[in-house]
Every structure is written in structure tokens, then in C-alpha cells.
Scaffold this motif. Structure first.
Motif, short mmCIF file in Angstrom:
data_model
loop_
_atom_site.label_atom_id
_atom_site.label_comp_id
_atom_site.label_asym_id
_atom_site.label_seq_id
_atom_site.Cartn_x
_atom_site.Cartn_y
_atom_site.Cartn_z
N GLN A 238 0.21 -0.98 -0.14
CA GLN A 238 -0.13 -0.02 -0.42
C GLN A 238 0.90 1.55 -0.20
OE1 GLN A 238 -3.32 -0.45 -0.59
NE2 GLN A 238 -2.44 -2.80 -0.63
N THR A 239 2.19 1.09 -0.12
CA THR A 239 3.07 2.66 0.01
C THR A 239 2.73 3.07 -1.02
OG1 THR A 239 5.41 3.11 0.55
CG2 THR A 239 4.98 1.39 -1.46
N LYS A 240 3.57 4.41 -1.05
CA LYS A 240 3.65 5.94 -2.37
C LYS A 240 4.42 6.01 -2.36
CE LYS A 240 -0.55 8.12 -0.52
NZ LYS A 240 -0.48 9.20 -0.12
N VAL A 241 5.63 4.82 -1.59
CA VAL A 241 6.91 5.03 -2.34
C VAL A 241 7.49 4.93 -3.61
CG1 VAL A 241 9.68 3.93 -1.81
CG2 VAL A 241 7.64 4.59 -0.24
N GLY A 242 7.98 5.22 -4.93
CA GLY A 242 7.83 4.60 -5.90
C GLY A 242 6.77 4.79 -7.04
N GLU A 243 5.57 5.11 -6.44
CA GLU A 243 4.61 5.66 -6.90
C GLU A 243 4.59 7.03 -7.60
OE1 GLU A 243 1.52 3.63 -7.46
OE2 GLU A 243 2.55 2.23 -6.75
N PRO A 244 3.92 7.07 -9.16
CA PRO A 244 3.87 7.87 -10.17
C PRO A 244 2.85 9.36 -9.18
CG PRO A 244 2.21 6.85 -11.17
CD PRO A 244 3.16 5.94 -9.06
N PRO A 245 3.51 10.05 -9.75
CA PRO A 245 2.88 11.77 -9.00
C PRO A 245 1.48 11.69 -9.84
CG PRO A 245 4.82 12.34 -10.95
CD PRO A 245 4.78 10.81 -10.39
N PRO A 246 0.03 12.26 -8.97
CA PRO A 246 0.94 13.73 -7.88
C PRO A 246 0.15 13.53 -6.80
CG PRO A 246 -1.62 13.81 -9.01
CD PRO A 246 -0.64 12.72 -9.85
N ASP A 247 0.17 11.67 -6.46
CA ASP A 247 -0.18 11.67 -5.35
C ASP A 247 0.98 10.61 -4.32
OD1 ASP A 247 -2.55 12.46 -4.87
OD2 ASP A 247 -2.94 11.17 -6.29
N GLY A 248 2.04 9.76 -5.36
CA GLY A 248 3.19 9.10 -5.71
C GLY A 248 4.53 9.63 -4.77
N LEU A 249 5.30 8.87 -4.58
CA LEU A 249 6.50 9.32 -4.50
C LEU A 249 7.57 8.91 -4.90
CD1 LEU A 249 6.55 9.38 -0.21
CD2 LEU A 249 6.66 11.74 -1.96
#
Length: 357
Positions: A238-249
Motif C-alpha cells: 500500500q506504500t506510495k514509495v516509487g508510485e507516480p505523481p501526483p499522489d505517489g513518491l
């Protein structure tokens, strides 16, 4: 690709020391001087300039500081071409206030100095603003950097060892401990850039830093860190690490870096994160092993402490490399690569051609 931009970030210059350096600075004439040779260091030159009596007419000029690396240029015609194109575009669009001076800091070594000096002399001859060139020697900076960044190099450098010479690629991480305290803000840039707007506008971004931020940096525009953080992502679905913008990191790209040196000096949190025990703790938590130097460090720290960073709009570092689209991530690539708005700086990372005017 960010991973392949190393050679474009390194370069060199040799500059004779003018006898009247202080006078040249006072009248804002372009002054080339070599710091790190002949027994003079950046700090000693700064002390000497401070000791020079001020000009009688009003306050002195406001200094804007821009730094880039230019090494091994004698072996790389491509690097010389990139540097020339980048500087030419910067000068074409650059306009400063009447009371401002652009200080160009060049980090350099050995045989490339004559190449760089000739390049700068030719290009700066027609500059529309006052300027000064300060040349720093790689070996001198490395001597100061190595004790600070040695522990992190094994986590963020190519290969398995910690090499003394690799320390220079972590300059931005510890620049607040290297530069004299009179320099409170500096921008560090790669050489594979093309400026489409006034560099002065980029300095205004310092005023947009939120409370607690010490560094301004744009997002990485490829799924580089989606790949690098694969193990952490698998363990934390469920992490946002490595996910694309705008909501990810998605991580950061260090082609354009705004370093608030005074804020970096004052931040207890940031300086704690430089300690070997903290670096080890975070690399273990995120199972992190990179090879992009300062960019990897900022990315990992940004996952844990995003409050330390002011995220620049993608138009300030519009990366063009598409390597990861053809290496396993075509299904999500466009989510990272998308950038809306008028481009202000193109970044031709991984030797990607930059659009012509």
C-alpha cells in the motif's frame, strides 16, 4: 536516464589569478580566478575579499550563486558540446537586476581547465549581466567531503567499494559544510540542460520554500525508483514509495538543485541524517542500493522526511530520457513522464537530444 548523466556533470577549468581580483569584483567585471592551487583556497579568498574596503558608492551587488561540474572534458567532445549549448542558452535568456551579479562556480580538475576557460571567455564576452567565475579544484573539495560522505558512498555509488574519488558526486549533500557561511543559497545544475527562460526566475523559487525545507528539487520523471525500491514495495503493497505523481513518491532528479545552505546548516534533522548510523538505518529500512550519488540520498531521505524538500515544478527540470519505457515499465511510464506547462529548463539526460529552438 538519470543513471547515465554522470559524465555530463563533471568538467574543468584553469584560470589565472588576476592581481586586482577585489577591484574587479567591486566593479563587477568578469573575474576568472583559480581557487585550490597556489596555496589559496575558496575560504581564504573569501576572507581576503571581505577584508577589502567597500566601494564608497552605496551597498555592494547582490550575489547569485550557480555551480556546475566540468571535468574530464579533454576526453569528451560530447561534454564540451553540452556545456557550450547549456551556457549559451543560459546567457541568451539571462537578465539580472542592476544590483545583482551571477557568480558561476566551476568544480574542475587538471587537464580540462584550459578548455573550460576558453569556453567561458568566448561565451561570457557578450553576457548581458555582471558576472564572476570562481573555479574550485576537485581534489581540494574531495579532501573536505570524504570524511562526511564516506559512509553513504557504498549505498549510493556504482560498484561495491567506497572510492575516495567518488566523493565529489556527493558535493550537494554536504555543500553547506564546504562553502563559506557568506554564501547562503546556491543552485547546482547539470550540464546537459537547455534554458528556455531567465535563470533569475529560478532563484525566486527559494522564496517558495515551505517551513523546514532546505532543498528544492524536481521529481524523477521515469520509474527509476519504482524499480530500485522493488523489495520495500513488495513488503508494503500500500506504500506510495516509487508510485507516480501526483499522489505517489517517485523520487527526485538532481539535475537542478536549489540548496538553501543556511537552512541546511541550521537544520538539526538534516545534519542528523548525514550521520553514518542514520544512513545505515534508512538503507536497511528501504532495502536501498543505488548508484546515482546525491540523487539517491535525497530520494531516500525524501521518502522518510518529505518536509525537508521543496518540490520544483517539472517544467524546471523537464527530463527527456525514456530508457525505462523500453525496459519493463511501458505500462506505467507515461504516468511518470507526463509534464504539463511551458518548459523552462530541458534536461537531456541519458544523452537524449534536446529540442531545437
Amino acid at each position: 536516464m538519470a543513471a547515465l548523466r554522470g559524465s555530463a556533470r563533471r568538467g574543468c577549468l584553469r584560470c589565472p589569478q588576476p592581481a586586482a581580483l577585489a577591484a574587479a569584483a567591486a566593479v563587477a567585471v568578469c573575474a576568472f580566478y583559480y581557487l585550490g592551487g597556489g596555496g589559496e583556497t575558496f575560504s581564504s579568498a573569501t576572507r581576503r575579499l571581505r577584508a577589502t574596503p567597500p566601494a564608497p558608492a552605496g551597498p555592494g551587488p547582490r550575489g547569485l550563486h550557480l555551480l556546475f561540474m566540468f571535468t574530464k572534458a579533454e576526453r569528451s567532445p560530447a561534454l564540451r558540446d553540452k556545456a557550450q549549448a547549456a551556457l549559451r542558452s543560459l546567457l541568451r535568456h539571462g537578465r539580472l537586476g542592476a544590483a545583482e551579479v551571477l557568480h558561476l562556480h566551476l568544480v574542475t580538475e587538471g587537464a580540462s581547465r584550459d578548455i573550460g576557460l576558453g569556453l567561458l571567455r568566448d561565451l561570457l564576452r557578450g553576457a548581458a549581466f555582471r558576472h564572476q567565475v570562481i573555479v574550485h579544484d576537485v581534489s581540494e573539495l574531495t579532501e573536505k567531503l570524504f570524511p562526511i560522505v564516506e559512509a553513504m558512498q557504498k549505498h549510493f555509488s556504482a560498484g561495491s567499494g567506497t572510492y575516495y574519488s567518488d566523493s565529489i558526486f556527493f558535493l550537494s549533500v554536504a555543500m553547506h559544510r564546504i562553502m563559506p557561511k557568506e554564501i547562503t543559497r546556491i543552485i547546482q545544475v547539470d550540464l546537459d540542460l537547455k534554458y528556455k527562460t531567465n535563470i533569475r526566475d529560478l532563484f525566486d523559487e527559494f522564496d517558495n520554500f515551505p517551513e523546514g525545507a532546505v532543498i528544492g528539487i524536481a521529481r524523477e520523471m521515469q520509474p527509476v525508483y519504482r524499480h530500485t525500491f522493488w523489495q520495500y514495495r513488495r513488503e508494503n503493497p500500500q506504500t506510495k514509495v516509487g508510485e507516480p505523481p501526483p499522489d505517489g513518491l517517485p523520487g527526485f532528479n538532481s539535475g537542478v538543485l536549489l540548496l538553501n545552505l543556511e537552512a541546511m546548516r541550521q537544520s538539526k534533522l538534516y545534519n542528523q541524517l548525514l550521520e553514518p548510523t542514520m544512513v545505515q538505518k534508512l538503507t536497511e529500512k528501504y532495502h536501498f542500493k543505488g548508484h546515482l550519488g546525491d540523487q539517491d540520498f535525497f530520494t531516500m531521505v525524501g521518502m522518510e522526511h518529505p518536509e525537508l524538500f521543496h518540490v520544483l515544478d517539472c517544467t524546471w527540470n523537464r527530463q527527456l530520457c525514456t530508457w525505462w519505457r523500453d525496459h519493463g515499465y511501458s505500462d506505467v511510464f507515461d504516468q511518470y513522464f507526463r509534464c504539463e506547462g511551458q518548459v523552462r529548463i530541458y534536461h537531456g539526460n541519458c544523452n537524449t537530444p534536446i529540442p531545437e529552438d
